[in-house]
Design a protein around this motif. Structure first.
Motif, mmCIF file in Angstrom:
data_model
loop_
_atom_site.group_PDB
_atom_site.id
_atom_site.type_symbol
_atom_site.label_atom_id
_atom_site.label_comp_id
_atom_site.label_asym_id
_atom_site.label_seq_id
_atom_site.Cartn_x
_atom_site.Cartn_y
_atom_site.Cartn_z
ATOM 1 N N ASP A 1 0.724 -1.212 0.245
ATOM 2 C CA ASP A 1 0.222 0.178 0.028
ATOM 3 C C ASP A 1 0.983 0.876 0.204
ATOM 4 O O ASP A 1 0.556 2.036 -0.565
ATOM 5 C CB ASP A 1 -1.084 -0.116 0.955
ATOM 6 C CG ASP A 1 -2.243 0.890 1.311
ATOM 7 O OD1 ASP A 1 -2.165 1.299 0.344
ATOM 8 O OD2 ASP A 1 -1.813 2.112 2.292
ATOM 9 N N ARG A 2 1.860 1.201 1.147
ATOM 10 C CA ARG A 2 2.720 2.836 0.638
ATOM 11 C C ARG A 2 3.578 2.912 -1.126
ATOM 12 O O ARG A 2 3.509 3.904 -0.312
ATOM 13 C CB ARG A 2 3.541 2.111 2.063
ATOM 14 C CG ARG A 2 4.692 3.316 1.714
ATOM 15 C CD ARG A 2 5.413 3.599 3.006
ATOM 16 N NE ARG A 2 4.703 3.499 4.125
ATOM 17 C CZ ARG A 2 5.379 2.662 5.994
ATOM 18 N NH1 ARG A 2 7.008 3.097 5.568
ATOM 19 N NH2 ARG A 2 4.474 3.125 6.612
ATOM 20 N N LYS B 1 2.356 2.214 -3.334
ATOM 21 C CA LYS B 1 1.406 2.261 -4.632
ATOM 22 C C LYS B 1 1.302 3.791 -4.009
ATOM 23 O O LYS B 1 0.931 4.530 -5.055
ATOM 24 C CB LYS B 1 -0.357 1.132 -4.350
ATOM 25 C CG LYS B 1 0.127 -0.224 -5.088
ATOM 26 C CD LYS B 1 -1.261 -0.629 -4.204
ATOM 27 C CE LYS B 1 -1.231 -2.356 -5.569
ATOM 28 N NZ LYS B 1 -2.819 -3.022 -5.292
ATOM 29 N N LYS B 2 0.467 4.062 -3.068
ATOM 30 C CA LYS B 2 0.586 5.633 -2.513
ATOM 31 C C LYS B 2 1.731 6.082 -3.270
ATOM 32 O O LYS B 2 1.501 7.241 -2.947
ATOM 33 C CB LYS B 2 -0.360 5.809 -1.009
ATOM 34 C CG LYS B 2 -0.867 4.720 -0.738
ATOM 35 C CD LYS B 2 -1.581 5.118 0.802
ATOM 36 C CE LYS B 2 -3.416 4.599 1.380
ATOM 37 N NZ LYS B 2 -3.450 4.539 2.300
ATOM 38 N N SER B 3 2.496 6.264 -2.653
ATOM 39 C CA SER B 3 3.697 7.140 -3.200
ATOM 40 C C SER B 3 3.844 7.745 -4.747
ATOM 41 O O SER B 3 4.765 7.787 -4.741
ATOM 42 C CB SER B 3 5.105 6.628 -2.592
ATOM 43 O OG SER B 3 5.117 4.852 -3.496
#
Length: 263
Positions: free
Chosen positions: A142-143, A145-147
């Protein structure tokens, strides 16, 4: 999400044990260390594996071709072994693609050799197949993808303590301290990649050298700092430590998923 496992190297640092089997097949408890790595991903819902084979590839192929669900589950055998009834939870149904990527190729070359197997994946996972951890995989994915970045690796502290020396060009020592007191972090061998990673790899390059430096230059590489459990099996001493943990029933790498979305 597909998982690429690099399992074709010679394992030179543990050759006393791995002379006749590939390093990922060295057992930790009753199962090879690679099986434990696959179980880690499987518990998070990732069960489509691509194995980059090389040294002693036939050993790995034979292991999975001859594997039976009853070998991992409680069962009832009848009719002189012709009928097998599994009890309790069934083992996961893994899809395993086995690709011979050569004995002498490095990690970058092995990844490029299986590019066509992940070309339809926006993101995919990768692993050295010789280390165990309890890192929170969904949070890591998730980190990244969000970055909006292209690649992420799990950064861990060295599992052993050593002394760091700081000195000038004449050799005069200014400071000595424990590595545990420093900000030393190493690559833990657990990766998440966007498919654009292949644009950064050239022929013959090692994955974490030239390609990663290109990612760094463009601000596209992310490190996930993990302070929890991590241990690679690089030496016989590492294996003894992992074996002792299994004998004591202390296996933090056997994570329990919480119904996370594996997409």
């Amino acid at each position: 999400m597909k998982v690429v496992l690099f399992c074709g190297g010679l394992g030179t640092r543990i050759r006393d044990y791995a002379e006749n089997i590939p390093k990922p097949m060295i057992p930790v408890g009753p199962q090879p260390i690679m099986w434990h790595v696959m179980q880690y991903y499987s518990r998070y819902g990732h069960r489509d594996f691509i194995l980059c084979l090389g040294y002693k590839s036939n050993v790995i192929k034979d292991y999975f071709l001859k594997a039976k669900p009853s070998a991992y589950s409680d069962c009832v055998i009848s009719d002189f072994g012709n009928k097998v009834e599994l009890l309790g939870e069934r083992p996961p149904d893994w899809r395993i693609t086995m690709v011979d990527t050569g004995v002498w190729r490095n990690i970058g070359e092995r990844l490029m050799a299986v590019k066509h197997h992940v070309e339809n994946e926006e993101y995919f996972l990768a692993n050295y197949s010789d280390g165990l951890t309890d890192a929170p995989l969904p949070e890591i994915v998730d980190r990244l993808k969000k970055s909006g970045k292209i690649a992420c690796f799990v950064a861990v502290r060295p599992p052993f303590n050593f002394h760091l020396a700081e000195f000038d060009q004449q050799g005069a020592v200014h400071r000595i301290r424990s590595s545990q007191e420093s900000e030393v972090w190493i690559n833990g061998g657990y990766f998440v990649f966007n498919k654009r990673i292949f644009d950064f790899i050239r022929d013959g390059e090692e994955l974490v050298l030239e390609p990663f430096n290109r990612l760094i230059a463009e601000g596209q590489l992310l490190a996930y700092r993990h302070d929890g459990f991590w241990r690679a099996m690089d030496t016989l001493q590492d294996r003894r430590i992992l074996e002792d943990m299994v004998e004591r029933g202390e296996m933090p790498w056997q994570v329990r998923s919480s119904g996370c979305d594996p997409s």
